[in-house]
Design a protein around this motif. Structure first.
Motif, PDB file in Angstrom:
ATOM      1  N   UNK B  12      32.775  34.845  44.824  1.00 23.95           N
ATOM      2  CA  UNK B  12      33.783  35.648  44.128  1.00 23.95           C
ATOM      3  C   UNK B  12      33.207  36.733  43.236  1.00 23.95           C
ATOM      4  N   UNK B  13      32.005  37.213  43.537  1.00 23.77           N
ATOM      5  CA  UNK B  13      31.444  38.305  42.737  1.00 23.77           C
ATOM      6  C   UNK B  13      32.276  39.584  42.892  1.00 23.77           C
ATOM      7  N   UNK B  14      32.868  39.771  44.076  1.00 24.18           N
ATOM      8  CA  UNK B  14      33.683  40.969  44.298  1.00 24.18           C
ATOM      9  C   UNK B  14      34.911  40.952  43.398  1.00 24.18           C
ATOM     10  N   UNK B  18      35.866  43.635  40.395  1.00 21.90           N
ATOM     11  CA  UNK B  18      37.129  44.378  40.409  1.00 21.90           C
ATOM     12  C   UNK B  18      37.917  44.179  39.119  1.00 21.90           C
ATOM     13  N   UNK B  19      37.834  42.960  38.572  1.00 16.27           N
ATOM     14  CA  UNK B  19      38.498  42.704  37.296  1.00 16.27           C
ATOM     15  C   UNK B  19      37.857  43.577  36.213  1.00 16.27           C
ATOM     16  N   UNK B  20      36.526  43.626  36.197  1.00 18.47           N
ATOM     17  CA  UNK B  20      35.826  44.457  35.214  1.00 18.47           C
ATOM     18  C   UNK B  20      36.182  45.934  35.399  1.00 18.47           C
ATOM     19  N   UNK B  36      28.471  44.988  48.270  1.00 14.44           N
ATOM     20  CA  UNK B  36      27.970  44.913  49.639  1.00 14.44           C
ATOM     21  C   UNK B  36      28.837  43.929  50.406  1.00 14.44           C
ATOM     22  N   UNK B  37      29.358  44.374  51.549  1.00 12.50           N
ATOM     23  CA  UNK B  37      30.217  43.517  52.365  1.00 12.50           C
ATOM     24  C   UNK B  37      29.457  43.078  53.623  1.00 12.50           C
ATOM     25  N   UNK B  38      30.141  42.356  54.483  1.00 13.64           N
ATOM     26  CA  UNK B  38      29.585  42.046  55.799  1.00 13.64           C
ATOM     27  C   UNK B  38      28.576  40.915  55.765  1.00 13.64           C
ATOM     28  N   UNK B  39      27.470  41.117  56.473  1.00 16.16           N
ATOM     29  CA  UNK B  39      26.451  40.083  56.645  1.00 16.16           C
ATOM     30  C   UNK B  39      26.040  39.447  55.315  1.00 16.16           C
ATOM     31  N   UNK B  40      25.899  40.294  54.286  1.00 15.96           N
ATOM     32  CA  UNK B  40      25.389  39.807  53.005  1.00 15.96           C
ATOM     33  C   UNK B  40      26.349  38.828  52.331  1.00 15.96           C
ATOM     34  N   UNK B  41      27.605  38.805  52.775  1.00 13.12           N
ATOM     35  CA  UNK B  41      28.569  37.916  52.126  1.00 13.12           C
ATOM     36  C   UNK B  41      28.505  36.490  52.644  1.00 13.12           C
ATOM     37  N   UNK B  46      23.906  37.761  46.715  1.00 16.63           N
ATOM     38  CA  UNK B  46      24.665  39.019  46.609  1.00 16.63           C
ATOM     39  C   UNK B  46      24.633  39.566  45.193  1.00 16.63           C
ATOM     40  N   UNK B  47      24.686  40.876  45.099  1.00 10.75           N
ATOM     41  CA  UNK B  47      24.775  41.517  43.794  1.00 10.75           C
ATOM     42  C   UNK B  47      25.809  42.631  43.831  1.00 10.75           C
ATOM     43  N   UNK B  48      26.514  42.757  42.731  1.00 11.10           N
ATOM     44  CA  UNK B  48      27.534  43.789  42.576  1.00 11.10           C
ATOM     45  C   UNK B  48      27.252  44.497  41.260  1.00 11.10           C
ATOM     46  N   UNK B  49      27.371  45.814  41.288  1.00  9.90           N
ATOM     47  CA  UNK B  49      27.064  46.589  40.087  1.00  9.90           C
ATOM     48  C   UNK B  49      28.352  47.067  39.429  1.00  9.90           C
TER      49      UNK B  49
END
Lengths: 572, 183
Positions: B12-14, B18-20, B36-41, B46-49
């Motif tokens: 649930x990093x995505x 999105x909340x932030x 990053x979507x797709x294979x990495x999920x 995973x990392x989200x900025x």
């Protein structure tokens, strides 16, 4: 009104505001969300096509008939669509035709790292490249105008960091564009040799004109700064340059093909040091140098992987941040807990077969401990490769299978199967039918019986397709049933003909259930048989084998491999 | 404010990013998110900025540049700890998810991670189970983040509620409260 939008959504919004009428695509990370978003707009006909070639052909037809049209795909999807692309460059358009192509520097979710700009040069098609979501919307709109003005398809190229980043976008209203009148024009649209020869000249003249006009195109702009250093860049790299080198002069190219050579020459002459910063191929650099303008570029920057502000600082200024990562075990992606493909790969691994694979989640069957994948190349390749194995070694069919997903089979596996029957190959094909296009986030396809808008439609029957092309041995199994699956594979391998096994079970992520998870009881002998499943929910920890309840989806596969009744729970 | 969100694909990093993003927007800031979507999920790292400020250029956060890291898993916290700038802080879930090389015995899950991280660990999984389901762990983490970063709780919680399915609102609100109280 400003809204935080994913780059892909912004492309869709731009197309919608520009009055797009038709949208076609095959899903592919990081391009998928463009068409998913367009499907939400009632004014737009949108479809998931069986593959990118068909999508572009639908687009070409809609454009010739007069509608503004967008076709979307990932970089490798453009390879599939190259045949229509190269000649659509000759026919030109009637309604504007925009091809949104998403490249994937650093290969986050692809099989290669190719650069769409090079394909565009070969096809003689112009390319616009936005650097954030606002530009993604603005450039999408401009692309339609340019397409109609210059009578050409236009590629809108995004990269992962633009497609899958969110930034603020000023929203506008839709401007309705009537479907243009259609006039029969054999010289323009029928590409037989006599017409194509004439049109090739037109194409070259068009690209020359676009290159000249690019010198005054507002999306190509000089941001004057220091006279010491000038950077030529485009797309996402522009943002890294602004972050890393706020003082530098910048030539930002909104159109990366064809190029504004007068503007570039003027810019290069205005600074002491001129550097091209571009990810992947030295596309801009080579064209600029071929025009006799001296610049630096790939002598500084890597050919592989995506850039960052740190990389720009390091390569231009020689500043390197000392940030040392801890040495920790890797965490590669794996088949999800409860993935229906696991039963198939467990079986293939157990039988020690050669597995010719394909593109999708199931490529992860290559990851240990399953490790049951021998070759993966492109969409649909598994079946052709299996035929190749058979023709190179007539005994290989006894230990070789092709595995291909349901959506991938429809995309480009069917023709391979036709070849297998036609040319008397002895192969076994396993269609992993999880009832969706999984890896890209669950899109419908012809065998789900639902359109992109979830409307019911004819449901392609995979068994019927296989029989129709001449396969006599077609069986459907439940991959959650290991003994049934193993027996089907053994039967197929023994068959001296083409066999197809359809392993049918829906993707576990399609059911948004909440699970309690299984538990390991005191019967566990720590034999580790369950670990061979490569299930991320099964943990081999200090306290023996346990199940991570936050991941377990109660699929029951571990119960079927446990000989000691040590796993408690009711399989769903 | 540069916030890195890390975890295991599927955690649930995505949603958290999105909340932030919504919060920053509601507060009138410029914001850029990168995912990053797709294979990495698929169960991978995973990392989200999330970058929030007056005017943001790059959507990426470089190594040594993050003000704050929100980590949904302990090993992932350690993997990305070098992204923190000097004085930066990390908020991590003490949950351990074994990566496949550990499951197969090719590697060991590192011990003593807590001692190598500058920040706060919370048992988000237990708190999520207390709130009703393990899936609520990201709301626990967001509650804790809200407190740590002195965010406007009312606006932040509203951003969370606007981003989740209707039927899970009560569970997530409770999870948020448990996380808020845990730090």
């Amino acid at each position: 009104m400003k809204k935080l939008l994913l780059g892909d959504f912004a492309v869709a919004r731009g197309a919608w505001e520009a009055g797009v009428k038709v949208a076609a695509a095959y899903p592919g990370t990081p391009s998928t969300e463009i068409t998913e978003e367009l499907a939400r707009y009632n004014e737009v006909y949108s479809e998931w096509s069986p593959n990118e070639k068909v999508a572009l052909e639908v687009g070409i037809g809609a454009s010739i008939r007069g509608a503004r049209t967008i076709v979307s795909m990932k970089h490798v999807g453009l390879n599939v669509a190259c045949d229509p692309l190269f000649t659509a460059s000759y026919t030109g358009v009637n309604g504007g035709l925009v091809i949104a192509v998403a490249d994937d520097p650093s290969v986050f979710s692809s099989q290669n790292e190719q650069d769409t700009r090079l394909t565009a040069v070969s096809a003689q098609v112009p390319v616009l490249e936005p650097s954030d979501s606002q530009e993604a919307k603005d450039f999408a709109m401009l692309a339609f105008e340019m397409s109609e003005k210059y009578d050409t398809p236009v590629i809108l190229r995004v990269t992962t960091r633009v497609a899958h980043s969110q930034s603020l976008v000023e929203l506008g209203e839709r401007r309705e564009e009537a479907v243009k009148a259609y006039e029969k024009n054999i010289a323009k649209y029928v590409m037989m040799p006599a017409n194509a020869r004439v049109k090739h000249v037109v194409v070259e003249e068009r690209m020359k004109k676009m290159s000249d006009d690019a010198n005054t195109l507002p999306i190509n702009r000089i941001e004057a700064g220091s006279k010491e250093l000038g950077i030529i860049c485009s797309g996402g790299v522009y943002q890294y340059v602004k972050e890393a080198l706020p003082e530098a002069s910048v030539l930002k190219l909104g159109m990366v093909y064809p190029l504004p050579y007068d503007m570039i020459a003027k810019f290069a002459a205005s600074v002491k040091r001129c550097v091209v910063a571009e990810e992947l191929a030295p596309h801009l650099e080579n064209l600029i140098k071929a025009h006799g303008i001296q610049v630096e570029g790939k002598n500084l920057f890597p050919l592989c992987g995506e850039f960052s502000a740190n990389l720009i600082r390091e390569k231009i200024l020689g500043e390197k941040k000392e940030a040392v990562p801890a040495s920790v075990p890797a965490r590669p992606p794996v088949l999800c807990a409860g993935c229906p493909h696991r039963g198939v790969f467990y079986t293939l691994s157990k039988l020690k077969l050669n597995v010719l694979g394909d593109i999708g989640c199931y490529t992860l069957g290559a990851v240990p401990p399953l490790g049951s994948m021998d070759a993966v190349v492109c969409m649909g390749a598994s079946i052709g490769m299996a035929i190749g194995f058979d023709k190179a070694d007539p005994d290989s069919h006894k230990k070789t299978v092709a595995v291909i997903g349901d959506s991938t089979f429809i995309h480009s596996g069917i023709t391979g199967l036709v070849d297998a029957v036609y040319n008397k190959a002895k192969i076994t094909v396993i269609i992993l039918d999880n009832r969706t296009t999984g890896m890209t986030g669950h899109q419908n396809h012809p065998a789900t019986g639902k359109t992109i808008k979830n409307e019911p439609t004819y449901e392609l029957n995979l068994e019927d397709v296989c029989r129709a092309v001449g396969v006599k041995d077609v069986v459907t199994v439940n991959p959650g049933n290991l003994s049934e699956t193993e027996q089907a594979v053994k039967n197929a391998l023994a068959n001296e003909d083409v066999s197809v096994i359809i392993a049918k079970k829906p993707c576990v992520l399609l059911t948004k259930k909440l699970y309690n998870g299984f538990h390991v009881n005191e019967n566990c002998k720590k034999c580790k048989a369950c670990l061979k499943l490569g299930c991320p929910a099964i943990v081999n920890g200090k306290d023996g084998i346990t199940i991570d309840v936050s991941l377990c989806t109660e699929c029951g596969l571990c119960q079927s491999v446990c000989k000691f009744n040590a796993i408690e729970g009711e399989a769903k | 404010m540069d916030i890195l969100i890390v975890g295991v694909g599927g955690q649930g990093t995505l949603l958290a990013s999105r909340v932030l993003g919504k919060y920053a927007l509601d507060k009138g800031y410029d914001v850029k998110l990168s995912e990053v979507h797709g294979m990495a999920q698929r169960g991978g790292s995973v990392m989200t900025y999330v970058r929030i400020g007056e005017k943001i250029a790059s959507p990426l956060i470089d190594e040594g540049c993050a003000d704050f890291i929100l980590a949904f898993e302990k090993l992932e916290a350690l993997r990305y700890a070098h992204y923190l700038k000097k004085g930066g802080e990390i908020l991590y879930s003490t949950q351990e998810i074994m990566p496949m090389p550990v499951v197969t015995g090719a590697a060991e899950y590192p011990q003593g991670i807590e001692n190598r991280l500058h920040g706060t660990g919370i048992d988000a999984l237990s708190l999520a189970l207390k709130a009703g389901n393990s899936k609520a762990a990201n709301s626990v983490m967001l509650g804790a983040l809200c407190k740590k970063l002195n965010f406007d709780r009312e606006v932040f919680e509203a951003a969370l509620i606007a981003s989740i399915p209707q039927k899970t609102i009560e569970m997530n609100k409770e999870a948020f409260e448990l996380g808020f109280a845990a730090v």
